[in-house]
Design a protein around this motif. Structure first.
Motif, short mmCIF file in Angstrom:
data_model
loop_
_atom_site.label_atom_id
_atom_site.label_comp_id
_atom_site.label_asym_id
_atom_site.label_seq_id
_atom_site.Cartn_x
_atom_site.Cartn_y
_atom_site.Cartn_z
N UNK A 96 -5.12 1.91 -10.09
CA UNK A 96 -3.99 2.11 -10.99
C UNK A 96 -4.06 1.06 -12.10
N UNK A 156 -1.56 -0.83 -14.96
CA UNK A 156 -0.20 -1.09 -15.40
C UNK A 156 -0.23 -2.05 -16.59
N UNK A 171 2.24 -4.86 -18.50
CA UNK A 171 3.46 -5.65 -18.36
C UNK A 171 3.74 -6.39 -19.66
N UNK A 221 7.18 -3.48 -16.50
CA UNK A 221 5.93 -3.06 -15.87
C UNK A 221 5.83 -1.54 -15.99
N UNK A 279 3.57 1.98 -15.78
CA UNK A 279 2.41 2.65 -15.21
C UNK A 279 1.65 3.35 -16.33
N UNK A 307 -3.19 10.75 -11.97
CA UNK A 307 -1.84 10.75 -12.55
C UNK A 307 -1.85 9.97 -13.84
N UNK A 308 -1.01 10.39 -14.77
CA UNK A 308 -0.95 9.74 -16.06
C UNK A 308 0.49 9.33 -16.33
N UNK A 368 -2.46 -5.10 -15.68
CA UNK A 368 -2.79 -5.23 -14.27
C UNK A 368 -3.53 -4.00 -13.77
N UNK A 394 -2.85 9.26 1.00
CA UNK A 394 -1.87 10.32 0.82
C UNK A 394 -0.54 10.00 1.44
N UNK A 421 0.37 -1.15 -2.79
CA UNK A 421 -0.66 -1.44 -3.77
C UNK A 421 -1.06 -2.91 -3.69
N UNK A 459 8.18 -6.27 -4.42
CA UNK A 459 7.01 -7.06 -4.73
C UNK A 459 7.46 -8.37 -5.38
N UNK A 506 2.48 10.42 -7.13
CA UNK A 506 2.73 9.43 -6.09
C UNK A 506 2.87 8.01 -6.61
N UNK A 507 2.81 7.84 -7.92
CA UNK A 507 2.77 6.46 -8.36
C UNK A 507 4.14 5.81 -8.23
N UNK A 511 8.51 0.94 -11.09
CA UNK A 511 9.03 -0.41 -10.91
C UNK A 511 10.30 -0.64 -11.72
#
Lengths: 115, 116
Positions: A33, A35, A37, A43, A45, A56-57, A90, A98, A104, B36, B102-103, B106
């Motif tokens: 993944x 990210x 920040x 943060x 994605x 995934x986007x 990051x 799954x 993470x 986190x 699934x992400x 935050x």
């Protein structure tokens, strides 16, 4: 140490330039993944890859692209850089079995400064 | 869509006192909630997670979190704060109704400062 390696740690470049950020996931993790920040956006994605395929986007700009290679390392390419792209980027990895309870593992990040 | 809110940008607490970092969430399916922590110049580290079952979840470094479904909250707590707990704390949610991604999403983060 999370086991996720990101290089470089710091990157200083000029507007309009192109840079590549690299990530090596934990041994055995198939999913990567990315990210971003920043102080104003928090943060965010960007994108996820699983075993070489985009899965995934998120909020990724068209000027940004990523890929995951057969050895599972990933690269995030940022082009036509703008001042607002300055941020901490990051990479994180997971087994991606799954299961929704997967956690993470994050790298230490690449601090990008666009001048 | 799923979202997380951390209403406090900054929380200050004296060493030895109890601490609470607040988090509320919004999801369309069953929530999977995470905390986190980010120390200066480091990546995020997993603290704890709620999946199902007991509403009080215990995690690393003496932290715990309480899941409250009716209030859609997942507040992080610790009975006695340490100066070394000073860091940036992120709440995150993942929801998997049929067909969704699934992400993790935050929150904006809460800076915890424990004063000696």
């Amino acid at each position: 140490d999370s086991g996720v390696t990101q290089t470089p740690k710091h990157l200083i470049t000029a507007t309009g330039q192109r840079v590549t950020l690299r990530c090596s996931p934990r041994s055995g993790d198939l999913s990567v993944y990315w990210y971003q920040q920043s102080l104003d956006q928090g943060l965010q994605f960007l994108i996820q890859y699983y075993n070489g395929e985009e899965r995934a986007k998120g909020n990724i700009l068209e000027r940004f692209s990523a890929q995951q290679f057969p050895d599972l390392h990933s690269e995030l390419n940022l082009s036509s850089l703008e001042l607002g792209d300055s941020a901490l980027y990051f990479c994180a990895s997971s087994v991606e079995s799954g299961q929704p309870n997967e956690k993470l593992f994050f790298g230490s990040g690449t601090q990008l400064s666009v001048l | 869509a799923q979202s997380v809110a951390q209403p406090e940008d900054q929380v200050n607490v004296a060493e030895g006192n109890p601490l609470t970092v607040k988090c509320t969430y919004s999801v369309s399916g069953n929530p999977y909630l995470f905390w986190y922590v980010q120390y200066p110049n480091r990546g995020l580290q997993f603290l704890l997670k709620y999946i199902t079952g007991d509403n009080l979840v215990k995690g690393s470094y003496g932290f715990e979190a309480e899941f409250n479904k009716s209030q859609t909250s997942f507040h992080l707590k610790k009975p006695s704060a340490l100066v070394s707990d000073s860091a940036l704390y992120f709440c995150a949610v993942r929801s998997i109704p049929s067909g969704s991604a699934r992400q993790l999403t935050f929150g904006s983060g809460t800076q915890l400062t424990v004063l000696p």
